[in-house]
Write an enzyme that holds these catalytic residues in place. Structure first.
Site, mmCIF file in Angstrom:
data_model
loop_
_atom_site.group_PDB
_atom_site.id
_atom_site.type_symbol
_atom_site.label_atom_id
_atom_site.label_comp_id
_atom_site.label_asym_id
_atom_site.label_seq_id
_atom_site.Cartn_x
_atom_site.Cartn_y
_atom_site.Cartn_z
ATOM 1 N N CYS A 142 -31.824 -3.321 2.479
ATOM 2 C CA CYS A 142 -31.790 -4.569 3.265
ATOM 3 C C CYS A 142 -32.504 -5.735 2.599
ATOM 4 O O CYS A 142 -31.866 -6.679 2.153
ATOM 5 C CB CYS A 142 -32.397 -4.304 4.642
ATOM 6 S SG CYS A 142 -31.453 -3.096 5.584
HETATM 7 N N1 LIG Z 1 -30.748 1.356 6.631
HETATM 8 C C1 LIG Z 1 -31.349 0.441 7.371
HETATM 9 O O1 LIG Z 1 -32.535 0.536 7.642
HETATM 10 C C2 LIG Z 1 -30.590 -0.754 7.911
HETATM 11 C C3 LIG Z 1 -31.205 -1.575 8.861
HETATM 12 C C4 LIG Z 1 -30.514 -2.657 9.358
HETATM 13 C C5 LIG Z 1 -29.236 -2.935 8.897
HETATM 14 N N2 LIG Z 1 -28.664 -2.132 7.949
HETATM 15 C C6 LIG Z 1 -27.302 -2.466 7.523
HETATM 16 O O2 LIG Z 1 -26.406 -1.535 8.113
HETATM 17 C C7 LIG Z 1 -25.321 -1.258 7.223
HETATM 18 C C8 LIG Z 1 -25.240 0.233 6.965
HETATM 19 O O3 LIG Z 1 -26.422 0.642 6.308
HETATM 20 P P1 LIG Z 1 -26.856 2.167 6.222
HETATM 21 O O4 LIG Z 1 -28.262 2.154 5.723
HETATM 22 O O5 LIG Z 1 -26.551 2.887 7.481
HETATM 23 O O6 LIG Z 1 -25.890 2.678 5.066
HETATM 24 P P2 LIG Z 1 -25.601 4.193 4.684
HETATM 25 O O7 LIG Z 1 -25.166 4.182 3.273
HETATM 26 O O8 LIG Z 1 -26.767 5.051 5.080
HETATM 27 O O9 LIG Z 1 -24.400 4.614 5.620
HETATM 28 C C9 LIG Z 1 -23.146 4.037 5.546
HETATM 29 C C10 LIG Z 1 -22.090 5.098 5.806
HETATM 30 O O10 LIG Z 1 -20.818 4.468 5.750
HETATM 31 C C11 LIG Z 1 -19.905 5.350 5.122
HETATM 32 N N3 LIG Z 1 -18.770 4.580 4.637
HETATM 33 C C12 LIG Z 1 -18.672 3.822 3.524
HETATM 34 N N4 LIG Z 1 -17.458 3.260 3.444
HETATM 35 C C13 LIG Z 1 -16.775 3.673 4.530
HETATM 36 C C14 LIG Z 1 -15.460 3.448 5.003
HETATM 37 N N5 LIG Z 1 -14.629 2.661 4.341
HETATM 38 N N6 LIG Z 1 -15.088 4.033 6.141
HETATM 39 C C15 LIG Z 1 -15.941 4.844 6.824
HETATM 40 N N7 LIG Z 1 -17.205 5.092 6.422
HETATM 41 C C16 LIG Z 1 -17.602 4.517 5.296
HETATM 42 C C17 LIG Z 1 -20.716 6.018 4.047
HETATM 43 O O11 LIG Z 1 -20.132 7.231 3.642
HETATM 44 C C18 LIG Z 1 -22.065 6.200 4.757
HETATM 45 O O12 LIG Z 1 -22.145 7.450 5.410
HETATM 46 C C19 LIG Z 1 -25.598 -2.089 5.976
HETATM 47 O O13 LIG Z 1 -24.921 -3.297 6.097
HETATM 48 C C20 LIG Z 1 -27.086 -2.339 6.038
HETATM 49 O O14 LIG Z 1 -27.459 -3.522 5.365
HETATM 50 C C21 LIG Z 1 -29.299 -1.042 7.469
#
Ligand SMILES: NC(=O)c1ccc[n+]([C@@H]2O[C@H](COP(=O)([O-])OP(=O)(O)OC[C@H]3O[C@@H](n4cnc5c(N)ncnc54)[C@H](O)[C@@H]3O)[C@@H](O)[C@H]2O)c1
Length: 463
Positions: free
Chosen positions: A293
């Site tokens: 992030c």
């Molecule tokens: N991790 C955090 O603490 C956090 C906090 C706030 C916001 N975010 C935001 O949330 C979003 C997700 O982050 P995250 O940390 O959960 O990521 P992550 O990588 O942990 O999880 C994302 C998931 O999406 C899946 N994925 C990718 N492409 C896909 C598709 N086309 N169809 C279906 N699934 C698909 C991946 O396999 C993965 O399991 C990002 O935009 C991030 O910036 C994350």
């Protein structure tokens, strides 16, 4: 077609389900929890969200392209540190939660959250391909009454300029046939006080009804939901939250370097400033920022700003300072080697903590990893690490395993121990007692008696 029949759903003569897009009907179905939730992307954001709904007894379907995650979930196994494995197992066993790689289940869902990654390219430009690909899949099954909520952090305009046109390719209209909103995620992995349920959340829909319905859905699991006027406001406020952190961390990182030169301890300075009861919020220096992030998101805005001939100076400056910190830590380590009767090539360096922050198993863009890479690039041959959360990683394409256990014998093998991540499980007394020298980039040894003799603290201002 859908197995579950809702009270508001009618069957046509062809037996196909006819879904209502009437907002009043949808609102009453949401309030009576007579809905199916779909969560696309089951990572750090998506899985906790899906489990939160499932734990309320609401049927929830998780969709991900990662087969390993889906089969783990199908067997009731959890892979996200912050959520209870018992809850996952229970939701899978009682079928409130299911998981699949098949997007056709979107037809069965009433609400579809999109929680896919938003990384940047090697040149640090936004990569919204995951949003685009997952939206294209959802679009194939878009039907009347669907509520689509994008949660991935992204630049203002993504919802209306990228997601909406894909969803509307077949002629459906947001606010009339289906509903679309942006609602950024605020989850803070490792935070034991603030979790999905008690962290207020912001929602901005593409129309008033899109906002109202998305607020109502979020209110099923979140205590406080704040409506804003547009998706762009919601997209921008999320970036402001993260840029606020990035800029303030950069400020204190810069001051830490200045303090090192002028012989003032930055940690004492921050502590003293924190006694002001208003108008000040403490931020602490460190080896750099990481995760998915705070490092990445500011670049989303600076990239977008260029389109309107605007330079986001604060973002660029903050990135420059924060991304220089692993280099600063490298210089601290190399200065320490110069003081010891050992060459760079032979020096044995132990990095304590490889995760990007305390008590998490997330390695993405970790500054510790960057420090390790820089040391190897400088010709060091003996760089090891210990992190109970990261048993194995890759440094410059080479698989490296964590030291098995933090013991006096293990610590004594090394010339320098560097605290890169201040996990609470580390025994700092033992680290100081049994290491020859400790470079502390997190002020983790502040309570250890006699630490001053052995510990070189980032920003301590020792002349
Ligand atoms: N991790 C955090 O603490 C956090 C906090 C706030 C916001 N975010 C935001 O949330 C979003 C997700 O982050 P995250 O940390 O959960 O990521 P992550 O990588 O942990 O999880 C994302 C998931 O999406 C899946 N994925 C990718 N492409 C896909 C598709 N086309 N169809 C279906 N699934 C698909 C991946 O396999 C993965 O399991 C990002 O935009 C991030 O910036 C994350």
């Amino acid at each position: 077609m859908a197995k579950k029949t809702h009270s508001s759903l009618k069957k046509s003569t062809s037996e196909a389900m006819v879904y209502s897009s009437d907002p009043t009907t949808l609102l009453s179905r949401i309030r009576s929890q007579d809905i199916v939730i779909g969560v696309v992307g089951l990572g750090y954001v998506g899985l906790p969200l899906a489990v939160e709904f499932a734990m309320k007894g609401i049927r929830t379907i998780g969709i991900d392209i990662d087969n390993r995650k889906i089969s783990a979930l199908q067997q009731g196994h959890n892979y996200i540190q912050d959520i209870s494995s018992e809850n996952v197992a229970q939701c899978i066993a009682n079928k409130t939660l299911s998981a699949t790689t098949d997007f056709s289940v979107c037809g069965e869902c009433d609400v579809i959250y999109i929680c896919v990654p938003t990384p940047f390219t090697p040149n640090k430009e936004p990569d919204i391909s995951h949003i685009v690909h997952s939206t294209e899949e959802v679009a194939k099954y878009l039907r009347d009454g669907h509520i689509v909520i994008l949660k991935s952090t992204t630049f203002p305009g993504t919802t209306t300029k990228y997601v909406q046109p894909i969803l509307e390719r077949m002629g459906k209209k947001a606010g009339k046939d289906y509903y679309l909103a942006f609602s950024p995620e605020r989850i803070d992995p490792g935070n034991t006080t603030w979790h999905t349920g008690n962290t207020p959340i912001v929602v901005g829909g593409v129309s008033a009804s899109c906002t109202a319905l998305s607020v109502a859905v979020n209110e099923l699991i979140i205590d406080k939901v704040i409506a804003v006027s547009t998706p762009e406001v919601a997209e921008m406020e999320k970036l402001l939250e993260n840029i606020f952190r990035s800029v303030n961390i950069a400020l204190v990182n810069e001051l830490a370097q200045l303090c090192d030169r002028i012989g003032v301890n930055i940690w004492e300075v921050v502590e003293a400033a924190s006694t002001k009861p208003f108008g000040f919020m403490p931020f602490f220096p460190g080896p750099g920022i990481g995760g998915h992030c705070i490092l990445i998101d500011p670049y989303y805005l600076s990239w977008m700003a260029r389109e309107v001939d605007f330079v986001t100076n604060f973002i660029t400056l903050a990135a420059e300072v924060n991304e220089s910190m692993p280099f600063y830590v490298r210089s601290m380590i190399e200065r320490e080697i110069a003081r010891q009767p050992v060459t760079m090539e032979k020096a044995k360096i132990l990095l304590l903590g490889m995760a990007f922050k305390r008590d998490v198993d997330d390695l993405r863009h970790s500054p510790a990893l960057k420090v390790a890479e820089l040391l190897l690039e400088d010709g060091m041959k003996n760089v090891s690490y210990y992190d109970p959360y990261i048993p194995e990683t890759e440094i410059h394409g080479k698989k490296v395993k964590s030291e098995k256990k933090l013991t006096p014998q293990m610590l004594e093998k090394f010339d320098i121990a560097v605290i890169t991540t201040d996990h609470t499980s580390f025994d700092y007394e033992m680290i100081v007692k049994h290491s020859k020298v400790v470079i502390d980039t997190r002020n983790a040894c502040k309570k250890v008696k006699g630490a001053k003799k052995k510990v070189r603290l980032l920003g301590e201002g020792k002349k």
